[in-house]
Design a protein around this motif. Sequence first.
Motif, short mmCIF file in Angstrom:
data_model
loop_
_atom_site.label_atom_id
_atom_site.label_comp_id
_atom_site.label_asym_id
_atom_site.label_seq_id
_atom_site.Cartn_x
_atom_site.Cartn_y
_atom_site.Cartn_z
N SER A 75 34.16 39.49 40.07
CA SER A 75 33.82 38.07 40.13
C SER A 75 32.84 37.79 41.27
O SER A 75 33.12 38.08 42.43
N GLU A 76 31.71 37.20 40.92
CA GLU A 76 30.75 36.79 41.96
C GLU A 76 31.35 35.71 42.84
O GLU A 76 31.09 35.66 44.05
N ASN A 77 32.14 34.85 42.24
CA ASN A 77 32.78 33.80 43.03
C ASN A 77 33.78 34.38 44.03
O ASN A 77 33.91 33.88 45.15
N LYS B 168 37.09 33.12 53.48
CA LYS B 168 38.20 32.26 53.06
C LYS B 168 39.46 33.11 52.85
O LYS B 168 39.38 34.24 52.36
N GLU C 230 36.03 23.45 49.29
CA GLU C 230 34.85 24.33 49.29
C GLU C 230 34.99 25.42 48.24
O GLU C 230 34.00 25.81 47.60
N ASP D 11 36.02 31.47 36.58
CA ASP D 11 34.57 31.60 36.69
C ASP D 11 33.86 30.89 35.54
O ASP D 11 32.76 30.34 35.71
N ALA E 19 33.48 37.34 45.37
CA ALA E 19 32.65 37.93 46.41
C ALA E 19 32.17 36.86 47.39
O ALA E 19 32.13 37.09 48.61
N GLU E 20 31.83 35.67 46.87
CA GLU E 20 31.40 34.58 47.75
C GLU E 20 32.57 34.08 48.61
O GLU E 20 32.39 33.69 49.76
N LEU E 21 33.77 34.12 48.03
CA LEU E 21 34.97 33.74 48.76
C LEU E 21 35.16 34.66 49.97
O LEU E 21 35.47 34.21 51.08
N LEU F 288 32.73 26.35 44.65
CA LEU F 288 32.24 27.67 44.24
C LEU F 288 32.44 27.90 42.75
O LEU F 288 31.62 28.55 42.10
N ALA G 236 32.72 36.49 51.36
CA ALA G 236 31.60 36.27 52.27
C ALA G 236 31.81 35.03 53.14
O ALA G 236 31.38 35.00 54.31
N ALA G 237 32.49 34.03 52.58
CA ALA G 237 32.75 32.80 53.33
C ALA G 237 33.98 32.93 54.23
O ALA G 237 34.34 31.97 54.92
#
Length: 701
Positions: A588-590, A599, A612, A537, A592-594, A616, A596-597
């Motif tokens: 980790s916000e990243n 992945k 991708e 991160d 969380a985005e993983l 991030l 959400a995506a």
Amino acid sequence: MSTLDTSRALLEGKNADEVVTKALVRDVELPYGAGTMALITLDNGLDHTKPNTFGPHGLLALNDALDAIAARSDLAAVGVVGKPFIFAVGADLKGAAAVSSREEALAIGRLGHHVFRRLGELDVPSFAFVNGAAMGGGLEIALHCTYRTVSSGVPAIALPECFLGLVPGWGGTQLLPRLIGPEKALKLVIENPLSQNRMIKGRDAYALGIADAMFEPADFVEESLRWAAQVLRGEVTVERADHTAADWAPVIDQARTLVDLKLRGASPAPYRALDLMALARTASRDEGFAAEDEALADLLMSDELRAGLYAFDLVQRRAKRPAGAPDRSLARPVTKVGVVGAGLMASQLALLFARRLEVPVVMTDLDQARLDKGVGYVHAEVGKLLGKGRISADQANRLKGLVMGSLTKDAFADADFVIEAVFEDLGVKQKVFAEVEEVVSETCVLATNTSSLSVTDMAAGLRHPERVVGFHFFNPVAVLPLLEIVRGAVTDDATLATAFAVGKTLKKSCVLVKDAPAFVVNRLLTRFMGEVTAAADEGTPLEVADHALDSLGLPMTPFALLQLVGPAVALHVAETMHAAFPDRFGVSENLAELVAADKPGMYGPDFQIDPEVRTLFEGGSSPSTDDEVRLRALRALAQEIRLMLDEGVVSAAQDIDLCMILGAGWPFHTGGITPYLDRTGISEEVTGSRFLEPGVASVPA
């Protein structure tokens, strides 16, 4: 002074508590008039649960027997067999841990070679009759003999030395590749030990060419003697291929690549074994054995070997006598099991309970389709076991008949043990247990397979919270041997004793754990993963972060582990731990985005970093080096382990190590985690003291 006299002098008085394996010699008149065989029976005087091993006194006892045999002129052959169910399992590991100098280690290697090689250098042929387990030096005894037979019922044949941090040092690296070729030999010397110490069976040994003949267990010795007589009379001829004519280099190089992938240079033993096996193609017997002596001496004095022996002791002894477990006499009988859920984990549990406990198992779920899928999974797995010959047709039919499905929990009315494996949400689990309590008896144990939630909170609203216990398995259930048994605040001794009895019957290694967030393995892995992810991160290149701990030789990199467990599960556990310990566990916000995506992890289908995902993580501006990431993660582990011990999560550091070895697959050469932290100085740097006493899992100063 001869090799024997030198070794005898150096080892005099050593390993005084050695259980000596005696070499009992009797004359056997062979059939068909083939002559007299001096048959040596290896026997330490104990039952099959205490296998034959060889310390200095056992080696000297065998040497004395061979002296007497060599002095005779009336023998046609010499045979070696083990006591019932056991041939021999090699060196006495207790004695190996007590070796205090390289000179002493070298003497042990030379003594073993001096004695064992005599079996192949007698004036008459020698026969090894492998009637039971043959591992390490036990298999090497057989390899020194002129001929070998094996029982089809032998359950375990192996050269496990590299698993512990040693090499097969009494002839294995020299004799086996010449006998069966380097490619087959590497499976036993390198591949199997590095694959969770896999063993082969008697039939496999025969198929590989290790044994010249195979017979059934019932009349194994009689048939082996008959076969030996036919060999001596020339009625049976054993052909030997010349494997030294081929080029071994490509095979050795391929094996070296495998070792690099698995260990990344972390343990010296497999690399030394590869060098020795490469040497075997051209070296004389004297040269090859001398090289084994030197390697053995170096490795016996290494920290990796001492850590491996420490880990072996944990798995063989501590795991069988769980610290803090209540008296087993308090355990209640379990004649029926209920499983709440029919997903993958629940289905694995249903199969395990049915197979090991051999009692009816009822699965429940919310709809018929899920239930049918879960029961169908169990039946399909039973079919696979049948197809592999691991169970009979009768056993398969019985197993399928034991596992049933029900849409209502009323089917649990006569169950003695109910385990839930539903969604990892406290409210959902509390509701499940409240419903189960309405239909089961007051003594029925309620177990939860939660990976991180509080067992105490789960039981809080029940009439009988004392019968709730954590029963945390690791995925895949059939493979990983660890079972964390979690005692809630009011769990009573009868419940706990029943849980331990069931765990033992399931053939799991049980560790008693206090009810604390994420217990042991998941707590440490989450802290470990959190530090690596945090470094990413902050801008550390993903490849650098992922490979920063390669020097430990872990079974997989942090991001490969993330891919295995799934980002959603990792995020959920991280959030749980952050809620409990916000100062040490981040989210980790990243990550969380993983999630959400949607992945599957850091890697794409080609197991390269997903472009991708890389995007991030490109926002960080404080990258770290690989050394900085490694130290950050290890310091965090040292801090967390000290806190866990202070909190009484487990009774001792040994239980932490046992959990990491059995539940997370950490290699034996690390000793788990605390020996590694001790010998690198990180324990004292972070916590002010070692976790283990000096000389425990390390070479004495």
